[in-house]
Design a protein around this motif. Sequence first.
Motif: not given
Length: 181
Positions: A130-155
Amino acid sequence: ALLGAGLWLCLCSILGSPVSTTHSIIGSLIGVSLATNPQSLNGMKIFMVVMSWFASPACSGILAAGLYLIVRTVILRSNSPVERGLKFFPLLLFFTVLIVALYTTFKNPQRDLKAWRTDNPGPAVGVAFAAAFVLAAGVYAASIKSLKKSIDEISDEPEANKPAAVVTGEPTKDENEQAPT
């Protein structure tokens, strides 16, 4: 024992030699036991410690190679590795955080937690998941937009702006024209 291990570690550090703190402390404990009371040594325990020094890197290497082969096959060699990587990102993130959560749950030296997890191993695993799920979901929510933006800039970079010499190893047409004759 600690003084001997500390001096050995300092000497190796000064000489720039690679050294393991764990190996040094185990060796110094064995040395002190041999000097003071050789009967106190448990040969089977020493054998198990030494075997773990060989088994641990071998098992880690096999596990890492297996995981890499899975990632290479499923993600990196797919028709669209970036999209596939983004799809598997939450799963990979969850497993990474799960390892830390399980380690923290089962190796934490706090007495209350140690007693609880000994009496309740199933719920302890559940709490770690449960702790892993909550922490992973938080990290995912905090990082996915930035990750997709970086990928789009490179692409979005046009192929003409990318240096061909890096990709092919051959100079580009412009570099040939600018070369001194």
